[in-house]
Write a protein that holds these residues in place. Sequence first.
Motif, short mmCIF file in Angstrom:
data_model
loop_
_atom_site.label_atom_id
_atom_site.label_comp_id
_atom_site.label_asym_id
_atom_site.label_seq_id
_atom_site.Cartn_x
_atom_site.Cartn_y
_atom_site.Cartn_z
N PHE A 107 47.18 12.86 37.75
CA PHE A 107 47.63 11.70 37.00
C PHE A 107 48.61 10.86 37.81
N GLN A 108 48.80 9.62 37.39
CA GLN A 108 49.74 8.73 38.07
C GLN A 108 51.16 9.27 37.98
N SER A 109 51.52 9.89 36.87
CA SER A 109 52.90 10.31 36.63
C SER A 109 53.19 11.74 37.09
N PHE A 110 52.28 12.33 37.87
CA PHE A 110 52.43 13.66 38.47
C PHE A 110 52.31 14.80 37.44
N ASN A 111 53.05 14.68 36.31
CA ASN A 111 53.00 15.70 35.25
C ASN A 111 53.39 17.10 35.74
N SER A 159 60.09 13.91 47.20
CA SER A 159 59.79 12.49 47.07
C SER A 159 58.59 12.30 46.15
N GLY A 160 58.33 11.05 45.76
CA GLY A 160 57.18 10.77 44.91
C GLY A 160 55.88 11.20 45.56
N GLN A 162 55.46 13.51 47.80
CA GLN A 162 55.39 14.97 47.85
C GLN A 162 55.05 15.55 46.47
N GLN A 163 55.61 14.95 45.42
CA GLN A 163 55.29 15.41 44.07
C GLN A 163 53.80 15.24 43.77
N GLN A 164 53.23 14.12 44.22
CA GLN A 164 51.81 13.91 43.97
C GLN A 164 50.96 14.89 44.77
N ARG A 165 51.43 15.26 45.96
CA ARG A 165 50.72 16.28 46.75
C ARG A 165 50.77 17.64 46.05
N VAL A 166 51.91 17.95 45.43
CA VAL A 166 51.99 19.19 44.65
C VAL A 166 50.98 19.13 43.50
N ALA A 167 50.89 17.96 42.86
CA ALA A 167 49.94 17.80 41.75
C ALA A 167 48.51 18.00 42.23
N ALA A 187 52.25 5.18 41.38
CA ALA A 187 53.71 5.33 41.34
C ALA A 187 54.31 5.53 42.73
N LEU A 188 53.51 5.30 43.78
CA LEU A 188 53.97 5.59 45.14
C LEU A 188 54.21 4.32 45.94
N ASP A 189 55.12 4.42 46.93
CA ASP A 189 55.28 3.31 47.87
C ASP A 189 54.07 3.28 48.80
N SER A 190 53.94 2.20 49.57
CA SER A 190 52.72 1.99 50.36
C SER A 190 52.51 3.09 51.40
#
Length: 256
Positions: A107-111, A159-160, A162-167, A187-190
């Motif tokens: 998801f966009q918000s990592f959860n 970081s954002g 890294q959180q998405q990579r965990v997701a 939700a991530l920078d470029s």
Amino acid sequence: MSVRARFQETATELASAPVVELRGVSRIYGRRLTEVRALDDVDVAFSAGSWTAVMGPSGSGKSTLLHCAAGLEKVTGGQVVLSGQDITGASDAELTELRRRTVGFVFQSFNLIGSLTAEQNVAMPLRLAGQRPGRRVVREALAAVGLADRARHRPRELSGGQQQRVAIARAMVTRPAVLFADEPTGALDSRSARGLLDLLRSMVDDEGQTIVMVTHDPAAAATADRVLFLRDGRLVDRLERPSAHAVADLLASWES
């Protein structure tokens, strides 16, 4: 035909069969005067080892398509086949079990769960499935997304990107047949977005992962093998081997 030849033919058919297929799918919310047709007679198939981006205006049915394909929502009409199984009339318990075995969702918000470490978050799908996750399996999932040294960090310490990579590691730890991603770079920078897209691309090219991703970003969509365009719940166009310019031009043509 010999038994061996029949076996080989069957194996070839299974290998070439779509991982996910929607056949004449409709999804309607509300009734009569309040009826909203989020999906309207959609036919689409997602092949093994392919990456498909789904785009369209707000309210076009993108997320609904993902949710129906993943068995998170039941369709109003038509048929959904997931990993070779018709899930259209499946019970909630059957859908839950099938999703645990065949589906990953990002998801966009990592959860992520804030009180748990990265490795504990990644292990959660295995625990929910009644398994006792081994540390090696979890660490390998984190290593695959470049976070082997962040296993004991909690989400607030990452970081954002890294959180998405965990997701993603959490979604992939069960080795799903298909990974669904709903605005994973939103939700991530470029720079973080680019790194995440490169990771997804390598999963497709190197591991044969099937990915279906909703995005509003032409640059993200251009990383995929093809782009599907939804409008008012219908598939209205598609691009094979897309470029960011071609995606942007097609979206702009709708507004002109």
